[in-house]
Design a protein around this motif. Sequence first.
Motif, PDB file in Angstrom:
ATOM      1  N   ALA A 203     -11.042  -1.879   3.668  1.00 56.60           N
ATOM      2  CA  ALA A 203      -9.868  -2.336   2.920  1.00 56.60           C
ATOM      3  C   ALA A 203     -10.055  -2.127   1.423  1.00 56.60           C
ATOM      4  O   ALA A 203      -9.110  -1.753   0.712  1.00 56.60           O
ATOM      5  N   GLN A 204     -11.275  -2.348   0.924  1.00 53.91           N
ATOM      6  CA  GLN A 204     -11.534  -2.130  -0.494  1.00 53.91           C
ATOM      7  C   GLN A 204     -11.458  -0.652  -0.841  1.00 53.91           C
ATOM      8  O   GLN A 204     -10.941  -0.279  -1.901  1.00 53.91           O
TER       9      GLN A 204
ATOM     10  N   SER B 293       1.375  -2.207 -10.111  1.00 51.56           N
ATOM     11  CA  SER B 293       1.218  -3.574 -10.604  1.00 51.56           C
ATOM     12  C   SER B 293       0.920  -4.578  -9.500  1.00 51.56           C
ATOM     13  O   SER B 293       0.208  -5.561  -9.719  1.00 51.56           O
ATOM     14  N   GLY B 294       1.439  -4.368  -8.296  1.00 50.60           N
ATOM     15  CA  GLY B 294       1.211  -5.315  -7.220  1.00 50.60           C
ATOM     16  C   GLY B 294      -0.250  -5.428  -6.832  1.00 50.60           C
ATOM     17  O   GLY B 294      -0.772  -6.531  -6.629  1.00 50.60           O
ATOM     18  N   ASP B 295      -0.946  -4.302  -6.740  1.00 57.44           N
ATOM     19  CA  ASP B 295      -2.358  -4.340  -6.399  1.00 57.44           C
ATOM     20  C   ASP B 295      -3.175  -4.956  -7.530  1.00 57.44           C
ATOM     21  O   ASP B 295      -4.180  -5.636  -7.288  1.00 57.44           O
ATOM     22  N   GLU B 296      -2.737  -4.724  -8.763  1.00 54.37           N
ATOM     23  CA  GLU B 296      -3.403  -5.371  -9.896  1.00 54.37           C
ATOM     24  C   GLU B 296      -3.185  -6.881  -9.846  1.00 54.37           C
ATOM     25  O   GLU B 296      -4.109  -7.669 -10.092  1.00 54.37           O
ATOM     26  N   LEU B 297      -1.964  -7.309  -9.512  1.00 55.30           N
ATOM     27  CA  LEU B 297      -1.669  -8.738  -9.375  1.00 55.30           C
ATOM     28  C   LEU B 297      -2.543  -9.374  -8.302  1.00 55.30           C
ATOM     29  O   LEU B 297      -3.015 -10.510  -8.450  1.00 55.30           O
TER      30      LEU B 297
ATOM     31  N   ILE C 108      -7.009  -6.360  -6.453  1.00 55.19           N
ATOM     32  CA  ILE C 108      -7.722  -5.445  -5.556  1.00 55.19           C
ATOM     33  C   ILE C 108      -7.649  -3.995  -6.030  1.00 55.19           C
ATOM     34  O   ILE C 108      -8.208  -3.103  -5.380  1.00 55.19           O
ATOM     35  N   ALA C 109      -6.990  -3.718  -7.145  1.00 55.90           N
ATOM     36  CA  ALA C 109      -6.822  -2.352  -7.621  1.00 55.90           C
ATOM     37  C   ALA C 109      -8.130  -1.810  -8.186  1.00 55.90           C
ATOM     38  O   ALA C 109      -9.040  -2.570  -8.562  1.00 55.90           O
ATOM     39  N   ALA C 110      -8.233  -0.484  -8.259  1.00 65.74           N
ATOM     40  CA  ALA C 110      -9.395   0.143  -8.891  1.00 65.74           C
ATOM     41  C   ALA C 110      -9.505  -0.315 -10.339  1.00 65.74           C
ATOM     42  O   ALA C 110      -8.503  -0.489 -11.035  1.00 65.74           O
ATOM     43  N   GLU C 111     -10.739  -0.501 -10.796  1.00 63.87           N
ATOM     44  CA  GLU C 111     -10.962  -0.960 -12.166  1.00 63.87           C
ATOM     45  C   GLU C 111     -10.881   0.179 -13.169  1.00 63.87           C
ATOM     46  O   GLU C 111     -10.762  -0.056 -14.373  1.00 63.87           O
ATOM     47  N   SER C 112     -10.932   1.409 -12.690  1.00 67.34           N
ATOM     48  CA  SER C 112     -10.846   2.578 -13.566  1.00 67.34           C
ATOM     49  C   SER C 112     -10.389   3.780 -12.758  1.00 67.34           C
ATOM     50  O   SER C 112     -10.445   3.766 -11.517  1.00 67.34           O
TER      51      SER C 112
ATOM     52  N   ALA D 242       0.416 -13.174   2.056  1.00 67.48           N
ATOM     53  CA  ALA D 242       0.016 -12.833   3.418  1.00 67.48           C
ATOM     54  C   ALA D 242      -0.504 -11.400   3.491  1.00 67.48           C
ATOM     55  O   ALA D 242      -0.297 -10.699   4.473  1.00 67.48           O
ATOM     56  N   HIS D 243      -1.220 -10.979   2.441  1.00 63.26           N
ATOM     57  CA  HIS D 243      -1.643  -9.582   2.349  1.00 63.26           C
ATOM     58  C   HIS D 243      -3.072  -9.337   2.801  1.00 63.26           C
ATOM     59  O   HIS D 243      -3.490  -8.184   2.973  1.00 63.26           O
ATOM     60  N   HIS D 244      -3.880 -10.390   2.987  1.00 65.01           N
ATOM     61  CA  HIS D 244      -5.241 -10.289   3.515  1.00 65.01           C
ATOM     62  C   HIS D 244      -6.129  -9.353   2.678  1.00 65.01           C
ATOM     63  O   HIS D 244      -7.056  -8.731   3.223  1.00 65.01           O
ATOM     64  N   GLY D 245      -5.841  -9.208   1.390  1.00 63.51           N
ATOM     65  CA  GLY D 245      -6.656  -8.350   0.537  1.00 63.51           C
ATOM     66  C   GLY D 245      -6.440  -6.873   0.755  1.00 63.51           C
ATOM     67  O   GLY D 245      -7.267  -6.048   0.350  1.00 63.51           O
ATOM     68  N   ILE D 246      -5.316  -6.508   1.376  1.00 62.58           N
ATOM     69  CA  ILE D 246      -4.999  -5.106   1.660  1.00 62.58           C
ATOM     70  C   ILE D 246      -3.933  -4.633   0.686  1.00 62.58           C
ATOM     71  O   ILE D 246      -3.016  -5.369   0.332  1.00 62.58           O
TER      72      ILE D 246
END
Length: 458
Positions: A18-19, A29-33, A36-40, A299-303
Amino acid sequence: MAYRTLLGGETFRFDTLAQVMACATPARSGDELAGIAAESDVQRVAAQMVLADLPLSTFLTEALIPYETDEVTRLILDTHDAAAFAPVRSMTLGDFRDWLLSDAASPATLAALAPGLTPEMVAAAAKLMRNRDLIAVARKCHVTTAFRTTLGLEGRLGSRLQPNHPADDLQGIAASTLDGLSYGIGDAVIGINPATDNIPTATELLLMLDELIAKYDIPTQTCVLTHVTNTIEMIGAGAPVDLVFQSVAGTEKANEGFGVTLAMLDDARQAALSLNRGTVGTNVMYFETGQGSALSADAHHGIDQQTLEARAQAVTRAFDPLIVNTVVGFIGPEYLFDGREIIRAGLEDHFCGKLMGVPMGCDVCYTNHAEADQNDMDVLMTLLADARVHFLIGVPGADDIMLNYQSLSFHDIAYLRNTFGLRAAPEFETWLARTGIVSGTGQLTDDRAATLRLLEAG
């Protein structure tokens, strides 16, 4: 299981699949919120490198959400077609991406493959593709469905006529419907989002639409976008239901937030089929999806939200729908911040849905507080038309005065048909030609205004 890769002298480690998926996703923006988004950008490329080397079969043995705790995961794995998957089983994800872009991946081959693809596979493939790659592959995916019109045929572009009204005024809705018909819009569905979501209002709207299409002998289908439980009750009471609507998401918990289960969707489909109202087909379901819905329900379970959107499309696939659309920019800038992110998401959603055999359309839209405008929507609608989207949604003046968001106008869809040489569904086009709205070549005529006055007088 941990995943590692070396890039630029630096070792990158990802603790879970998942990561890897989240970090490989183009920025939004959603993954950043969700954190879980890539840091770079470098980490994003590293994650994409890991994905490219993964065997496709990894997604059959490593579930992003455990099988035991999520009915969507169980649906995906229990309905997987191993025989259909066999031709690509030995490929890595990178091999699969290259194969999809090759001539070997013909329309017929992709259609046969669709039942063998899981949403995680197609979501991962999208993460390795540029926008033009998403268009090139989706264009080769042909999905045909039918109820009173046949949608998805080569050279056709379907449309939903959306005549919403802030007070559910029947006369106002009828006027907007006639306006849309004069532009040749409505072959996928005439669909109303009710301002007051209750059974009496929904029934009244259904009766009005049913009377209208009967009066003018219009070969199309209607839908009031109320909750599936309301529709089941209306069917039991004898209401003229054509399509059953429901918003769905990619996790069991998110669907609980919508108040829906897979069993409930199956009950609704069986109820609609029992009415036998279709004339050229039996596809009776209409679903809407959209990136960010699971995150907004916690309800995204980190995905990542793009993968969850593909899982939502897998839910729709199980119920043999007539139409499905992503409401791509509707949830807001917290999930898709600007025009660039909305455009990318629209192309991803369309690609993933079509590759899985879903009749995928799009509500090309944005909210007024997003960093987007109608020029961005012009770009997305044009790219989707080039990708042969199943259908698009049109509202009066591109401004939905009930839902308070911006979409496409009726003349936007007419423009796309004219520009790309695309036509309405054949049954609907025959009616348009008979009324003088289009010519024998399927293009709008100059006397549409006269035709509209004739319809209004009738």
